[in-house]
Design an enzyme around this catalytic site. Structure first.
Site, mmCIF file in Angstrom:
data_model
loop_
_atom_site.group_PDB
_atom_site.id
_atom_site.type_symbol
_atom_site.label_atom_id
_atom_site.label_comp_id
_atom_site.label_asym_id
_atom_site.label_seq_id
_atom_site.Cartn_x
_atom_site.Cartn_y
_atom_site.Cartn_z
ATOM 1 N N TYR A 161 0.833 -1.205 0.000
ATOM 2 C CA TYR A 161 0.000 0.000 0.000
ATOM 3 C C TYR A 161 0.873 1.263 0.000
ATOM 4 O O TYR A 161 0.660 2.193 -0.781
ATOM 5 C CB TYR A 161 -0.879 -0.057 1.252
ATOM 6 C CG TYR A 161 -1.859 1.070 1.418
ATOM 7 C CD1 TYR A 161 -2.974 1.180 0.594
ATOM 8 C CD2 TYR A 161 -1.696 1.999 2.446
ATOM 9 C CE1 TYR A 161 -3.898 2.199 0.788
ATOM 10 C CE2 TYR A 161 -2.611 3.013 2.643
ATOM 11 C CZ TYR A 161 -3.703 3.114 1.820
ATOM 12 O OH TYR A 161 -4.609 4.118 2.015
ATOM 13 N N LYS A 165 0.979 4.164 -2.824
ATOM 14 C CA LYS A 165 0.538 5.518 -2.457
ATOM 15 C C LYS A 165 1.620 6.563 -2.739
ATOM 16 O O LYS A 165 1.327 7.667 -3.171
ATOM 17 C CB LYS A 165 0.140 5.550 -0.972
ATOM 18 C CG LYS A 165 -1.200 4.892 -0.702
ATOM 19 C CD LYS A 165 -2.285 5.541 -1.536
ATOM 20 C CE LYS A 165 -3.686 5.198 -1.099
ATOM 21 N NZ LYS A 165 -4.697 5.697 -2.060
HETATM 22 P P1 NAI Z 1 -13.383 3.282 1.307
HETATM 23 O O1 NAI Z 1 -12.940 1.860 1.237
HETATM 24 O O2 NAI Z 1 -14.445 3.638 2.272
HETATM 25 O O3 NAI Z 1 -13.819 3.792 -0.113
HETATM 26 C C1 NAI Z 1 -13.133 3.458 -1.282
HETATM 27 C C2 NAI Z 1 -14.089 3.168 -2.416
HETATM 28 O O4 NAI Z 1 -13.338 2.814 -3.579
HETATM 29 C C3 NAI Z 1 -15.010 1.990 -2.107
HETATM 30 O O5 NAI Z 1 -16.349 2.415 -2.217
HETATM 31 C C4 NAI Z 1 -14.645 0.947 -3.178
HETATM 32 O O6 NAI Z 1 -15.757 0.231 -3.655
HETATM 33 C C5 NAI Z 1 -14.041 1.795 -4.274
HETATM 34 N N1 NAI Z 1 -13.154 1.022 -5.138
HETATM 35 C C6 NAI Z 1 -12.313 0.018 -4.791
HETATM 36 N N2 NAI Z 1 -11.695 -0.485 -5.891
HETATM 37 C C7 NAI Z 1 -12.135 0.251 -6.947
HETATM 38 C C8 NAI Z 1 -11.876 0.216 -8.351
HETATM 39 N N3 NAI Z 1 -11.010 -0.662 -8.865
HETATM 40 N N4 NAI Z 1 -12.528 1.075 -9.145
HETATM 41 C C9 NAI Z 1 -13.409 1.972 -8.643
HETATM 42 N N5 NAI Z 1 -13.702 2.049 -7.320
HETATM 43 C C10 NAI Z 1 -13.076 1.183 -6.488
HETATM 44 O O7 NAI Z 1 -12.026 4.099 1.625
HETATM 45 P P2 NAI Z 1 -11.786 5.602 2.120
HETATM 46 O O8 NAI Z 1 -11.332 5.574 3.525
HETATM 47 O O9 NAI Z 1 -12.903 6.475 1.763
HETATM 48 O O10 NAI Z 1 -10.494 5.976 1.256
HETATM 49 C C11 NAI Z 1 -10.480 6.871 0.160
HETATM 50 C C12 NAI Z 1 -9.025 7.096 -0.259
HETATM 51 O O11 NAI Z 1 -8.286 7.680 0.801
HETATM 52 C C13 NAI Z 1 -8.265 5.833 -0.627
HETATM 53 O O12 NAI Z 1 -7.421 6.085 -1.737
HETATM 54 C C14 NAI Z 1 -7.461 5.513 0.590
HETATM 55 O O13 NAI Z 1 -6.337 4.731 0.293
HETATM 56 C C15 NAI Z 1 -7.120 6.913 1.067
HETATM 57 N N6 NAI Z 1 -6.790 6.994 2.482
HETATM 58 C C16 NAI Z 1 -7.763 6.902 3.455
HETATM 59 C C17 NAI Z 1 -7.416 7.019 4.775
HETATM 60 C C18 NAI Z 1 -8.440 7.005 5.843
HETATM 61 O O14 NAI Z 1 -8.094 7.310 7.009
HETATM 62 N N7 NAI Z 1 -9.688 6.674 5.561
HETATM 63 C C19 NAI Z 1 -6.009 7.127 5.209
HETATM 64 C C20 NAI Z 1 -5.088 7.288 4.126
HETATM 65 C C21 NAI Z 1 -5.482 7.200 2.813
#
Ligand code: NAI
Length: 743
Positions: A161, A165
């Site tokens: 990851y 990133k």
């Molecule tokens: P989440 O898991 O709640 O939402 C991510 C969404 O992306 C999900 O709805 C999923 O269905 C969708 N997804 C997964 N694979 C996909 C694909 N191939 N094509 C299209 N959509 C796809 O995650 P969250 O927390 O909202 O994270 C959003 C971003 O922020 C991510 O890039 C994550 O790595 C990053 N992030 C989040 C943190 C946090 O504290 N929540 C910390 C650091 C980074």
């Protein structure tokens, strides 16, 4: 005024849940048409469902917003962009790469999983690539990459990851550079928010309070067309936002000329290599490489100095042995008095209400003008420090200030004690003279507040066989070839130099007529750094709302002297975050190169002249060259101008036009603006054609009219503006003068 996204098409990947959903809702609420992408995968990145995206689209539509769903994986980038085109008939203007799935704790490097890279890094790349050319063609685009603190800092068990990133950050860094000229900005965020991604690693109450709503506003701002940020990296969460940048220690050279480089030498210098007390903050690969390349000459030089420590001439490599020598440090103690005195010295006045923040220590935003940064550092020069440098034989009566570069790392304090350390960066052989580049770093305690590069020209000291150019010299960019976006005309007072010198440049050349005569000047001349201050504050006001924190750097070249009392004209061109300022006329005095906020350069020039109206006519002449045919169509008339000074036809103007005074008559006009024949022209002196209307006005009143301070009708009825000929044509004057309202 609130930020609107009306008319914008925003694509948010992974918008079916978590943070992405929040972006989608927030953009839609502010008028954007949103493509809600989510493949609806399961927690491990497998599976597929339309439910996640549909639900968010329904939510947006229920509130009256515009949204469509897309269920493709980000690995099918083109399909996502096609959805935007099909649904909104428009291309994506903002793209938030946010797709994610929880990658779990992997515990070993060998598990670097392909799917994590495919979705996070390659997915973001593919969607961005699909949008890129559309954005380029429309000359606008905003891209957000969602990285993670796990990538920036590393995190146990998250090798795959983290790698993906931080790969996104690398991608964003280059896209920011490549996109800049198309107004495509790319920024990266590392969010922290409660979502299914973090539910396994955070306690429930923390998860509930770290809301995705506390991330979305940053993304909206970065996506707005008003936001000029590009290539930035931000951490965001819980309602806090911070910006990150790279820092590099001064390091140390561990190699000697003609000696092998050894690991032992590295070990022995390890503390110095890792010492961040005087760290620099390189912002570009050029800056990064430059210091490495400089090491080559320093290693060479160290060898040369040992061989001939006092040589006044250049070594065989063309490098003067004085290069790299440090001058004794100087200190500068000050309080608000010096800041205010400086502001007055560079022409600030209480006449202008927004100058008060620089003139009144009781003002809520009392600040120091950014160009005050030259004052503490000039002590290194004034103190005669250069004479202490072995290898420099300078005749100080032959020294001229050639160029100046100033860069601020933070707004200057309004009081305190600053220490400056100066180093001879290079000595160049320009034939007729030598140029000494003096680098001065100024510190507040341990903190570096600003950097100056003085370029000192020593007349008659050239011809020693040295190098002509230096990679260490700060340079400026040429201004664009179009009419300026803004022009400011300002006048210096008769006592401008007398006032400016109180800030510390006591050279009698600027006050004592007999001293000035010795230097071959008719009268004492204005300090170059005073006109520099004028130009910089014009830019600060025009483009940075007088906010010193938005000033980054300025470069000037002093070309010709200005006399106290003369007018200065600053012409500015905005190119992204760069403001170019450039000369017109032959009386150019400065070429400035400055940079607000983020990098890049501005070139600036300011000019001096006799009558203020000369500057305006020169500008009108240039506009006619650019837009003459268009103006001829609109106006179809010839205007004559008689400008008076102190009630008489202006002597200075006569001189300028090389016309004997006696030839001044309505038939032989000093200035005629022909917007009737051909593609228009401006005539100084005689004009053989028929003049349709002639205006007689004083230089002062003319300036009031062009600056919009004096209404032409009022000027006519009060007798300030006299009109002969077809008076009705005066209504068309606006075509010529209207853009000067901003002067
Ligand atoms: P989440 O898991 O709640 O939402 C991510 C969404 O992306 C999900 O709805 C999923 O269905 C969708 N997804 C997964 N694979 C996909 C694909 N191939 N094509 C299209 N959509 C796809 O995650 P969250 O927390 O909202 O994270 C959003 C971003 O922020 C991510 O890039 C994550 O790595 C990053 N992030 C989040 C943190 C946090 O504290 N929540 C910390 C650091 C980074």
């Amino acid at each position: 005024m609130s930020l609107s996204f009306e008319g914008r098409v925003v694509l948010v990947t992974g918008a079916g849940g978590g943070i992405g959903r929040e972006y989608a809702l927030a953009f839609a609420e502010r008028g954007a048409s949103v493509v809600v992408n989510d493949l609806g995968g399961d927690i491990k990145g497998g599976g597929k469902s339309s439910a996640a995206a549909d639900k968010v689209v329904e939510e947006i539509r229920a509130k009256g917003g515009k949204a469509v769903a897309n269920y493709d994986s980000v690995e099918d980038g083109e399909k996502l962009i096609q959805t935007a085109l099909d649904a909104f008939g428009r291309i994506v203007t903002e793209l938030c790469n946010n797709n994610s799935f929880p990658c779990g704790n992997v515990y070993s490097l060998i598990f670097i999983s392909d799917i994590v890279h495919r979705v996070h890094l390659r997915g973001s790349f593919l969607v961005t690539r699909a949008a890129w050319n559309h954005m380029k063609n429309q000359n606008f685009g905003r891209i957000i990459m969602t990285a993670s603190a796990a990538g920036i800092y590393g995190n146990f068990g998250q090798a795959n990851y983290s790698a993906a990133k931080l790969g996104m950050l690398g991608l964003a860094n280059t896209l920011a550079i490549e996109g800049r000229k198309y107004n495509i900005h790319c920024n990266t965020i590392a969010p922290v928010a409660g979502s299914r991604l973090t539910e396994t690693v955070m306690p429930a109450d923390l998860l509930a309070s770290l809301k995705p709503e506390y991330v979305a506003p940053l993304v909206l701002w970065l996506c707005h067309d008003q936001c000029q940020e590009n290539g930035g990296l931000f951490e965001v969460g819980a309602g806090w936002i911070g910006k990150l940048r790279w820092e590099r220690s001064q390091g140390d050279i561990v190699r000697q000329k003609n000696q092998p480089m050894t690991p032992e030498a590295v070990r022995d210098k390890w503390d110095k290599i890792c010492d961040f007390t005087e760290a620099t903050k390189p912002v570009s690969i050029q800056e990064s490489l430059q210091s490495v390349v400089n090491v080559l000459s320093q290693v060479e030089l160290a060898g040369e100095v040992g061989a001939n420590p006092t040589a006044a001439s250049a070594s065989a490599s063309g490098i003067n042995p004085a290069v790299g020598k440090k001058l004794p440090p100087t200190t500068f103690s000050f309080d608000h008095t010096q800041c205010i005195l400086y502001a007055l010295g560079v022409g600030m006045s209480t006449k202008d209400p927004d100058h008060l923040r620089f003139l009144y220590e009781g003002h809520a935003d009392f600040s120091c003008l950014p160009t005050f940064g030259v004052i503490p550092s000039q002590a290194a020069m004034m103190g005669g420090g250069l004479s202490t440098v072995p290898g420099l034989n300078i005749d100080f009566t032959q020294v001229l200030h050639g160029e100046q570069y100033l860069e601020l790392y933070k707004p200057l304090p309004t009081s305190g004690k600053l220490t400056s350390e100066a180093t001879v960066a290079d000595v160049l052989d320009k034939g007729s003279g030598a140029i000494i580049l003096l680098d001065v770093n100024t510190y507040n305690g341990n903190e570096l507040v600003c950097y100056n590069q003085f370029s000192v020209f020593v007349v008659g000291a050239g011809g020693f066989g040295g190098r002509r150019t230096s990679e260490k010299a700060k340079t400026s960019l040429p201004p664009p070839r179009r009419t300026p976006d803004a022009v400011v005309i300002d006048s210096t007072t008769r006592d401008q130099a007398a006032l400016y010198r109180l800030s510390g440049d006591w050279n009698p050349l600027h006050i004592d007529p007999s001293f000035a005569a010795l230097g071959g000047f008719k009268a004492p001349i204005l300090h170059g750094l005073c006109s520099f201050g004028f130009a910089a504050r014009h830019v600060l006001k025009q483009y940075a709302d007088n906010d010193p924190s938005r000033f980054k750097a300025i470069k000037v070249r002093f070309v010709k002297p200005v006399m106290p009392g003369q007018s200065l004209q600053t012409e500015m061109w905005k190119e992204g975050n760069r403001i170019h300022i450039h000369k017109n006329f032959q009386t150019t005095i400065l070429d400035l190169c400055t940079d607000l906020m983020t990098g890049g350069l501005m070139s600036v020039s300011v000019q001096g002249g006799g009558l203020q109206s000369e500057l305006v006519f020169a500008e009108i002449g240039r506009r006619i060259k650019d837009l003459g045919s268009e103006m001829v169509k609109k106006v179809n008339a010839v205007f004559g101008w008689e400008i008076t000074k102190d009630g008489r036809p202006a002597q200075d103007l006569m001189h300028l036009l090389s016309l004997p005074f006696v030839f001044f008559s309505p038939r032989c006009l000093p200035i005629a603006i022909d917007l009737k024949n051909g593609s228009g022209s401006l005539h100084k002196g005689s004009y053989s054609g028929k003049v349709d209307v002639t205006f007689t006005v004083s230089d002062e009143d003319f300036m009031e009219v062009v600056q919009g301070k004096l209404n032409p009708q009022k000027a006519f009825f009060s007798g300030k503006l006299k009109v002969r000929g077809n008076i009705m044509l005066s209504q068309k004057l606006e075509v010529i003068l209207k853009d000067y309202a901003k002067l």
